[in-house]
Write an enzyme that holds these catalytic residues in place. Structure first.
Site, PDB file in Angstrom:
ATOM      1  N   GLY A  77     -58.516 -45.692 -34.776  1.00 25.49           N
ATOM      2  CA  GLY A  77     -58.102 -46.260 -36.049  1.00 25.49           C
ATOM      3  C   GLY A  77     -56.815 -45.669 -36.591  1.00 25.49           C
ATOM      4  O   GLY A  77     -56.151 -44.859 -35.948  1.00 25.49           O
ATOM      5  N   VAL A  79     -55.077 -44.867 -40.732  1.00 24.39           N
ATOM      6  CA  VAL A  79     -55.264 -43.865 -41.785  1.00 24.39           C
ATOM      7  C   VAL A  79     -56.455 -44.241 -42.660  1.00 24.39           C
ATOM      8  O   VAL A  79     -56.703 -45.419 -42.918  1.00 24.39           O
ATOM      9  CB  VAL A  79     -53.995 -43.688 -42.655  1.00 24.39           C
ATOM     10  CG1 VAL A  79     -52.865 -43.135 -41.820  1.00 24.39           C
ATOM     11  CG2 VAL A  79     -53.591 -44.993 -43.314  1.00 24.39           C
ATOM     12  N   TYR A  81     -59.010 -42.750 -46.127  1.00 28.47           N
ATOM     13  CA  TYR A  81     -59.202 -41.808 -47.235  1.00 28.47           C
ATOM     14  C   TYR A  81     -60.670 -41.408 -47.327  1.00 28.47           C
ATOM     15  O   TYR A  81     -61.567 -42.247 -47.189  1.00 28.47           O
ATOM     16  CB  TYR A  81     -58.774 -42.452 -48.553  1.00 28.47           C
ATOM     17  CG  TYR A  81     -59.156 -41.647 -49.775  1.00 28.47           C
ATOM     18  CD1 TYR A  81     -58.384 -40.564 -50.188  1.00 28.47           C
ATOM     19  CD2 TYR A  81     -60.302 -41.958 -50.513  1.00 28.47           C
ATOM     20  CE1 TYR A  81     -58.740 -39.809 -51.296  1.00 28.47           C
ATOM     21  CE2 TYR A  81     -60.666 -41.213 -51.619  1.00 28.47           C
ATOM     22  CZ  TYR A  81     -59.881 -40.140 -52.010  1.00 28.47           C
ATOM     23  OH  TYR A  81     -60.247 -39.394 -53.111  1.00 28.47           O
ATOM     24  N   HIS A  82     -60.908 -40.123 -47.553  1.00 30.64           N
ATOM     25  CA  HIS A  82     -62.235 -39.621 -47.899  1.00 30.64           C
ATOM     26  C   HIS A  82     -62.125 -38.877 -49.222  1.00 30.64           C
ATOM     27  O   HIS A  82     -61.119 -38.218 -49.493  1.00 30.64           O
ATOM     28  CB  HIS A  82     -62.768 -38.657 -46.839  1.00 30.64           C
ATOM     29  CG  HIS A  82     -62.957 -39.271 -45.497  1.00 30.64           C
ATOM     30  ND1 HIS A  82     -63.666 -40.438 -45.307  1.00 30.64           N
ATOM     31  CD2 HIS A  82     -62.529 -38.889 -44.265  1.00 30.64           C
ATOM     32  CE1 HIS A  82     -63.671 -40.741 -44.020  1.00 30.64           C
ATOM     33  NE2 HIS A  82     -62.981 -39.820 -43.369  1.00 30.64           N
ATOM     34  N   ILE A 144     -65.011 -47.475 -40.555  1.00 28.39           N
ATOM     35  CA  ILE A 144     -65.629 -46.924 -39.346  1.00 28.39           C
ATOM     36  C   ILE A 144     -64.531 -46.528 -38.366  1.00 28.39           C
ATOM     37  O   ILE A 144     -63.604 -47.301 -38.115  1.00 28.39           O
ATOM     38  CB  ILE A 144     -66.582 -47.941 -38.688  1.00 28.39           C
ATOM     39  CG1 ILE A 144     -67.793 -48.196 -39.587  1.00 28.39           C
ATOM     40  CG2 ILE A 144     -67.049 -47.442 -37.312  1.00 28.39           C
ATOM     41  CD1 ILE A 144     -68.749 -49.249 -39.074  1.00 28.39           C
ATOM     42  N   PHE A 157     -68.544 -43.088 -40.081  1.00 30.17           N
ATOM     43  CA  PHE A 157     -68.381 -44.105 -41.121  1.00 30.17           C
ATOM     44  C   PHE A 157     -68.241 -43.461 -42.496  1.00 30.17           C
ATOM     45  O   PHE A 157     -68.628 -42.307 -42.700  1.00 30.17           O
ATOM     46  CB  PHE A 157     -69.568 -45.074 -41.127  1.00 30.17           C
ATOM     47  CG  PHE A 157     -70.905 -44.421 -41.389  1.00 30.17           C
ATOM     48  CD1 PHE A 157     -71.370 -44.243 -42.684  1.00 30.17           C
ATOM     49  CD2 PHE A 157     -71.706 -43.997 -40.334  1.00 30.17           C
ATOM     50  CE1 PHE A 157     -72.602 -43.646 -42.927  1.00 30.17           C
ATOM     51  CE2 PHE A 157     -72.940 -43.398 -40.559  1.00 30.17           C
ATOM     52  CZ  PHE A 157     -73.388 -43.223 -41.861  1.00 30.17           C
ATOM     53  N   ALA A 158     -67.670 -44.225 -43.424  1.00 26.98           N
ATOM     54  CA  ALA A 158     -67.503 -43.758 -44.804  1.00 26.98           C
ATOM     55  C   ALA A 158     -67.802 -44.912 -45.747  1.00 26.98           C
ATOM     56  O   ALA A 158     -67.135 -45.951 -45.696  1.00 26.98           O
ATOM     57  CB  ALA A 158     -66.085 -43.244 -45.026  1.00 26.98           C
ATOM     58  N   CYS A 174     -56.647 -48.123 -43.131  1.00 26.74           N
ATOM     59  CA  CYS A 174     -56.840 -48.626 -41.764  1.00 26.74           C
ATOM     60  C   CYS A 174     -55.666 -49.477 -41.287  1.00 26.74           C
ATOM     61  O   CYS A 174     -55.789 -50.239 -40.328  1.00 26.74           O
ATOM     62  CB  CYS A 174     -58.149 -49.400 -41.645  1.00 26.74           C
ATOM     63  SG  CYS A 174     -59.589 -48.417 -42.135  1.00 26.74           S
TER      64      CYS A 174
END
Length: 218
Positions: A77, A79, A81-82, A144, A157-158, A174
């Site tokens: 993938g 970029v 963000y978390h 993902i 996953f987030a 993404c």
């Protein structure tokens, strides 16, 4: 099947990555069962193997000024963000042993979140045949991105529960410029219990992947 669960709580991305690597190596050697790491990160933008630098908007200094770290990863993938209010799951799973293949594994991860959103929050979410992840209309609610090493998965996953969506202005999530992002709270319009949502993720992960023995480990 047996699933170990590691709850890291709020944890820096780099520290969680080290935990992933340690568990990945143990799973490769057959020393542990399949494991799901659940974690919530402080603000960080991660770059995948094929990340386009132009999808990060603003300098690293400006990100730091807003309390956002920048981190290179080996996942697939672009970029991502978390941040706080986001449930991040890292499945350390022997895909080779399960014989389902990477494509089906990703589809199952999407299914976990699609079912959860529908049955627990009455949110209709879909998958895309082109872009991995989970979508509500034109907006992504879950990202993902995986890496598979010697048959074992890492990264994952987030799911945006109560994420600060303003932080997404610093990137093209993404690498998809014509889509937006959303969260459970933004859609529902009221606060959502993060701990309960975290429990839902574990329950649906176990259901979709057919784990019947769940053990929480340190």
């Amino acid at each position: 099947m047996h699933l170990n669960v590691v709850n890291l709580g709020r944890c820096e991305y780099e520290k969680a990555l080290q935990v992933q690597i340690e568990l990945l190596e143990k799973r490769q050697r057959g020393e542990i069962e399949d494991t799901l790491i659940l974690v919530e990160h402080p603000p960080v933008i991660t770059k995948g193997r094929h990340a386009d630098e132009t999808n990060i908007i603003g300098s690293e200094a400006s990100l730091i000024n807003h309390g956002i770290q920048l981190f290179n990863t080996d996942r697939g993938g672009d970029v991502t963000y978390h941040g706080p209010g986001q449930i991040v799951g890292y499945p350390i799973v022997n895909i080779r042993k399960s014989k389902i293949g990477v494509k089906k594994f990703v589809e199952n991860l999407e299914e976990v979140l699609i079912r959860l959103l529908d049955e627990k929050y009455h949110i209709t979410a879909t998958r895309s045949s082109v872009n991995p992840g989970v979508w509500v209309g034109a907006n992504k609610i879950a990202a993902i991105g995986l890496a598979v090493k010697r048959g074992v998965s890492m990264h994952g996953f987030a799911l945006n529960v109560s994420t600060n969506l303003a932080h997404f202005k610093f990137l093209v999530p993404c690498g998809i410029a014509d889509r937006g992002v959303t969260s459970i709270e933004e859609i529902l319009g009221y606060p959502v219990d993060f701990h309960v949502a975290n429990q839902h993720v574990l329950a649906y992960f176990s259901e979709v992947f057919n784990y019947d023995i769940i053990e929480t480990v340190e």
